[in-house]
Design a protein around this motif. Structure first.
Motif, PDB file in Angstrom:
ATOM      1  N   ASP A  78     -16.293  -2.856   6.826  1.00 18.76           N
ATOM      2  CA  ASP A  78     -15.295  -3.629   6.062  1.00 18.76           C
ATOM      3  C   ASP A  78     -14.403  -2.686   5.252  1.00 18.76           C
ATOM      4  O   ASP A  78     -13.177  -2.820   5.221  1.00 18.76           O
ATOM      5  N   ASN A  79     -15.063  -1.753   4.592  1.00 17.33           N
ATOM      6  CA  ASN A  79     -14.364  -0.832   3.690  1.00 17.33           C
ATOM      7  C   ASN A  79     -13.405   0.090   4.454  1.00 17.33           C
ATOM      8  O   ASN A  79     -12.307   0.397   3.988  1.00 17.33           O
ATOM      9  N   PHE A  80     -13.837   0.484   5.663  1.00 14.86           N
ATOM     10  CA  PHE A  80     -12.983   1.358   6.472  1.00 14.86           C
ATOM     11  C   PHE A  80     -11.685   0.663   6.875  1.00 14.86           C
ATOM     12  O   PHE A  80     -10.652   1.313   7.088  1.00 14.86           O
ATOM     13  N   TYR A 139      -6.204  -0.958   1.315  1.00 16.38           N
ATOM     14  CA  TYR A 139      -5.990  -1.667   0.049  1.00 16.38           C
ATOM     15  C   TYR A 139      -6.678  -0.950  -1.113  1.00 16.38           C
ATOM     16  O   TYR A 139      -6.190  -0.929  -2.230  1.00 16.38           O
ATOM     17  N   HIS A 140      -7.871  -0.375  -0.802  1.00 15.81           N
ATOM     18  CA  HIS A 140      -8.664   0.234  -1.885  1.00 15.81           C
ATOM     19  C   HIS A 140      -8.241   1.667  -2.194  1.00 15.81           C
ATOM     20  O   HIS A 140      -8.735   2.261  -3.154  1.00 15.81           O
ATOM     21  N   LEU A 141      -7.338   2.227  -1.390  1.00 17.60           N
ATOM     22  CA  LEU A 141      -7.007   3.650  -1.548  1.00 17.60           C
ATOM     23  C   LEU A 141      -6.597   4.052  -2.969  1.00 17.60           C
ATOM     24  O   LEU A 141      -7.164   4.995  -3.527  1.00 17.60           O
ATOM     25  N   VAL A 183      -9.890   3.689  -5.246  1.00 18.02           N
ATOM     26  CA  VAL A 183     -11.139   4.399  -4.921  1.00 18.02           C
ATOM     27  C   VAL A 183     -10.875   5.865  -4.584  1.00 18.02           C
ATOM     28  O   VAL A 183     -11.722   6.728  -4.835  1.00 18.02           O
ATOM     29  N   HIS A 184      -9.719   6.152  -3.987  1.00 17.21           N
ATOM     30  CA  HIS A 184      -9.424   7.511  -3.500  1.00 17.21           C
ATOM     31  C   HIS A 184      -8.117   8.050  -4.076  1.00 17.21           C
ATOM     32  O   HIS A 184      -7.117   8.191  -3.348  1.00 17.21           O
ATOM     33  N   PRO A 185      -8.082   8.362  -5.347  1.00 22.67           N
ATOM     34  CA  PRO A 185      -6.817   8.864  -5.906  1.00 22.67           C
ATOM     35  C   PRO A 185      -6.332  10.139  -5.220  1.00 22.67           C
ATOM     36  O   PRO A 185      -5.119  10.329  -5.043  1.00 22.67           O
TER      37      PRO A 185
HETATM   38 FE   LIG Z   1     -12.226   4.536   1.653  1.00 25.64          FE
END
Ligand SMILES: [Fe+2]
Ligand code: FES
Length: 352
Positions: A191-193, A197-199, A202-204
Motif C-alpha cells: 500500500d505504502n509503495f 502522497y506520503h513523500l 515521510v521522505h523529506p
Molecule cells: Fe515511501
C-alpha cells in the motif's frame, strides 16, 4: 472473478480486517502470492552448472538450479522423504542436489539418484521419486519464478518492458542484495509503495530529488507505474524515475543507470521481509555507495510508517478512509485486484 468496482472518486481503502484475519493470510499465501510470477534473484546467481538459490514463495520453500546442460530448473525445496531442505542457502557449483537431513541426492532435473540405507524398504521405487517442479524463467537478467498456476508471465508483465526499456535493463550489473524485516502485514508495505502522497511527510530527503508536483500514476491490467522527473542531484543522474509495482509483490524501481528490485515476502500476519537487489549500469557504480545509503534511509522511513499504520489497522478503531483521486490511483487499483482475488477464493468482503 471480477466484480463491479467503486470509481476512484468514491473509493475507500481496504477493510482493516483483511490485514488481521488468519484465514485471509493463509488464502493470500496460497492464492495470491504462490501462483504469481515474482523476481527471486539475479540471473548471475545461477549462471553456471550447479549454482543454486533458495527462496520462499507464498510460504513454500523453493530452489532454483542451473543444470550442466544449461537449463534453469526450479523445485520445491522439500525432500520427498521427510520434508528436509535440498538447499539451506545459495550455493555455487554443486555436483548434485543433496538433502541436508538424511542425504538423499537428486539430479539437477529433480530425479532421485540415491537414497542411502533404503534397501529394506519394501516396494520403495527410487525411479518414481522426484522433487516437485515449479516454473522458472530468466527475464532481462532477473530470475522469475512462481509456485502455482496463475496468469502467464507475458500477461502479468505485459507492457512493462515497453516502458522500462529492455536494452537499458539488460546492461545493468548486479551489485548487492539487502533484506529488511518490517513488522507489518505485507500488504501495508505494498500500500505504502503505491503512492507518492506520503513523500513530503515521510521522505523529506527523497522529495528534494524527485519532482513531486509532476508525479504521475499509470495503471495496467496487473501493474501500476508511478513516474517522476529526477532532478540530477544526489546519487542519481537527471532523467526519469520509474516505480513499477507488479501484482502481487514485486517492485521495479528504475532510476537513471540503476535498477532496484523489491520482493515483499510475507512472514506472518504482521510481519514481512522485503528483498532488495541493486543493479547498476557499468560506470554508474561510483554512485552505488551513495545510492545504497540513501535507499537505506528511505527504507527505514517506510518501515517506521508501515509499522505505525499496522498498529492503527488492527486496533479495532479504524474504518476504511477515502482515497485521494489525485494521489492514490495505484492503491485503488491494487485494492481492487485484491478484492477480485478474495471474491474468487470464497472470501467475500460482505462476510467480514
Ligand atoms: Fe515511501
Ligand atoms: S528428509 Fe531428505 S533425506 Fe530425509
Amino acid at each position: 472473478m471480477k466484480t463491479a468496482r467503486t470509481p476512484l472518486e468514491k473509493a475507500v481503502a481496504l477493510d482493516p480486517s483483511w490485514y488481521a484475519r488468519p484465514d485471509v493470510y493463509e488464502a493470500e499465501l496460497k492464492h495470491i502470492i504462490a501462483p504469481h510470477w515474482q523476481v527471486i534473484g539475479p540471473a548471475g546467481a545461477v549462471s553456471d552448472a550447479g549454482d543454486v538459490i533458495a527462496r520462499d514463495i507464498g510460504g513454500i520453500p523453493v530452489v532454483v538450479v542451473r543444470s550442466p546442460e544449461g537449463a534453469l530448473n526450479g523445485f520445491y525445496n522439500i525432500c520427498p522423504h521427510r520434508a528436509g531442505p535440498i538447499a539451506t542457502c545459495d550455493r555455487k557449483g554443486l555436483k548434485r542436489l543433496r538433502c541436508a537431513y538424511h542425504g538423499w541426492s537428486y539430479d539437477f532435473d529433480g530425479r532421485l539418484r540415491a537414497a542411502p540405507e533404503m534397501q529394506d524398504a519394501e516396494g520403495f521405487e527410487p525411479a518414481r521419486i522426484r522433487l516437485t517442479p515449479i516454473d522458472v524463467i530468466e527475464w532481462n537478467g532477473l530470475i522469475m519464478a512462481r509456485a502455482g498456476d496463475g496468469p502467464a508471465f507475458d500477461e502479468l508483465y505485459d507492457g512493462v518492458m515497453d516502458i522500462a526499456g529492455s536494452a537499458a535493463m539488460s546492461k545493468l550489473v548486479f551489485h548487492q542484495g539487502r533484506r529488511y524485516a518490517v513488522a507489518s502485514n505485507w500488504k501495508v508495505y505494498v500500500d505504502n509503495f503505491l503512492e507518492g502522497y506520503h513523500l513530503p511527510f515521510v521522505h523529506p530527503g527523497l522529495t528534494q530529488l524527485v519532482d513531486y508536483a509532476d508525479y504521475k500514476t499509470e495503471l495496467g491490467r496487473w501493474w501500476s507505474l508511478q513516474r517522476s522527473p529526477v532532478e540530477g542531484s544526489g546519487p542519481y543522474a537527471a532523467g526519469e524515475g520509474l516505480y513499477f509495482f507488479i501484482y502481487p509483490n514485486v517492485m521495479l524501481n528504475i532510476m537513471p543507470g540503476r535498477l532496484q528490485t523489491n520482493r515483499v515476502v510475507p512472514t506472518g500476519i504482521d510481519a514481512c521481509v522485503v528483498e532488495f537487489d541493486f543493479y547498476y549500469a557499468p560506470g554508474a557504480e561510483t554512485r552505488a555507495l551513495e545510492d545504497l545509503e540513501f535507499s537505506e534511509q528511505v527504507q527505514e522511513e517506510d518501515r517506521l510508517i508501515c509499522e505505525h499504520v499496522q498498529k492503527g489497522l488492527v486496533s479495532g478503531a479504524y474504518r476504511p478512509g477515502r482515497l485521494s483521486p489525485a494521489r492514490e490511483a495505484g492503491v485503488w487499483h491494487w485494492h481492487n485486484l485484491l478484492r477480485d482475488a478474495y471474491a474468487a477464493n470464497g472470501l467475500p468482503e460482505s462476510a467480514v
